[in-house]
Design a protein around this motif. Structure first.
Motif: not given
Ligand code: AMP
Ligand code: MN
Ligand code: MN
Length: 322
Positions: A255-275
């Motif tokens: 699983v790959a995870v990419f997280i970015y902060e959209t605003k203070s203390h709010e995060y957008k999480v992207s997930l990708r699965s290989n299996g």
């Protein structure tokens, strides 16, 4: 399909909208349908077609009709028909929700497995690669112009990672072939809309990879970017597109995870699965959605909260699998 056409025939004022932080499939499907419906404007007695989308990366401005998209939501126009594209739920429509609520009829065309069928007419094909693929299948092939074909093709290549993700089917490739036969410059569309990166985008990618962490026995890779870093590079969220794809190809990673902060203390999480891990299930748990191998959600808290909560869910699925 008959239901979609009967709504179209009755509508004089139509609004098309896609999800917040629009991606290639979202912009591709909105511009494809916009250009397609324009062909029928007189014949069907349509007076007005408006497209609303949040601002998106300039690499997608190569598509026809993008210069006519409305990015501000000030108008209180009431439409006969609202067409939602590539959105799995109402909240994904962002500010366009107000036009959804006031519209007389609503159509939902999508391919997310998590789609909760929020409209009057719902056409959701969960095994389609993209909303553009769903649209191609309901369009009259002979009416598809080169410009419409370019929009559909870009949507498909973005959601399939240029035909490499597992959502790519024989049918997807057949459609791609038909779109190519319309004379599109597919090499240019792929390079300019997908692979080409600005210098800053490459710098951000480099930093994220360098600062990424590998956890749970090397099965999960996580990279994150905070507001300070985004501000430092004067970057928009769309400047982080593609980082998750690079993380996903790390050897041994499930699983790959990419997280970015959209605003203070709010995060957008992207997930990708290989299996075998179903990331849509995890995203839905946290109030988001997506597909089995590609999903996302937004969470409030600290970065540590986000990572801790997420890893519990990934670990639980890894244990079950073992
Ligand atoms: P992304 O990681 O943003 O590229 O999204 C991967 C997939 O999950 C896409 O199909 C998105 O439409 C879907 N997705 C991402 N974020 C959300 C969310 N907050 N709610 C529902 N679906 C999402
Ligand atoms: Mn999308
Ligand atoms: Mn899509």
């Amino acid at each position: 399909m008959d239901k979609i056409y009967s709504e179209l025939i009755q509508a004089k004022k139509i609004v098309i909208a896609g999800h917040i932080r629009p991606d290639g499939d979202c912009v591709g499907s909105c511009t494809a349908l916009y250009q397609y419906l324009k062909l029928y404007k007189d014949e069907m007695g349509i007076q007005q077609i408006d497209v609303y989308l949040e601002p998106f990366g300039s690499e997608l401005m190569i598509l026809g009709g993008t210069d006519e998209i409305i990015h501000s939501y000030d108008s209180d126009e009431v439409y006969d028909l609202f067409i939602s594209l590539d959105s799995g739920s109402i909240d994904r429509l962002g500010n366009a929700i107000k036009y959804f609520n006031s519209a007389k009829k609503r159509i939902n065309i999508d391919h997310h497995i998590s789609n909760n069928r929020f409209a009057d007419v719902n056409h959701v094909v969960a095994d389609a690669s993209s909303t553009c693929e769903v649209l191609f299948d309901i369009m009259d092939e002979n009416k598809i112009t080169k410009e419409i074909a370019a929009s559909l093709y870009v949507g498909i290549i973005h959601d399939t990672g240029v035909f490499k993700h597992s959502n790519t089917s024989e049918h997807t490739m057949m459609i791609a072939g038909k779109l190519i036969s319309k004379g599109i410059d597919f090499s240019r569309l792929i390079d300019e809309s997908f692979y080409s990166k600005t210098y800053v985008q490459n710098q951000i990618l480099g930093r994220c990879l360098m600062e990424s962490i590998l956890v749970l026995d090397g099965k999960v890779v996580i990279a994150s970017i905070d507001r300070r870093m985004l501000d430092f590079y004067q970057a928009a969220p769309s400047d982080t597109d593609g980082i998750i794809d690079q993380l996903r190809v790390t050897k041994g990673v499930e699983v790959a995870v990419f997280i970015y902060e959209t605003k203070s203390h709010e995060y957008k999480v992207s997930l990708r699965s290989n299996g075998e891990i179903n990331v849509s299930k995890i995203a839905v748990f946290f109030g988001g959605g997506g597909h089995i191998k590609a999903a996302g959600y937004t969470m409030i808290g600290t970065l540590h909260d986000v990572i801790n909560n997420l890893l519990t869910h990934i670990d639980a699925q890894l244990i079950k699998q073992a």
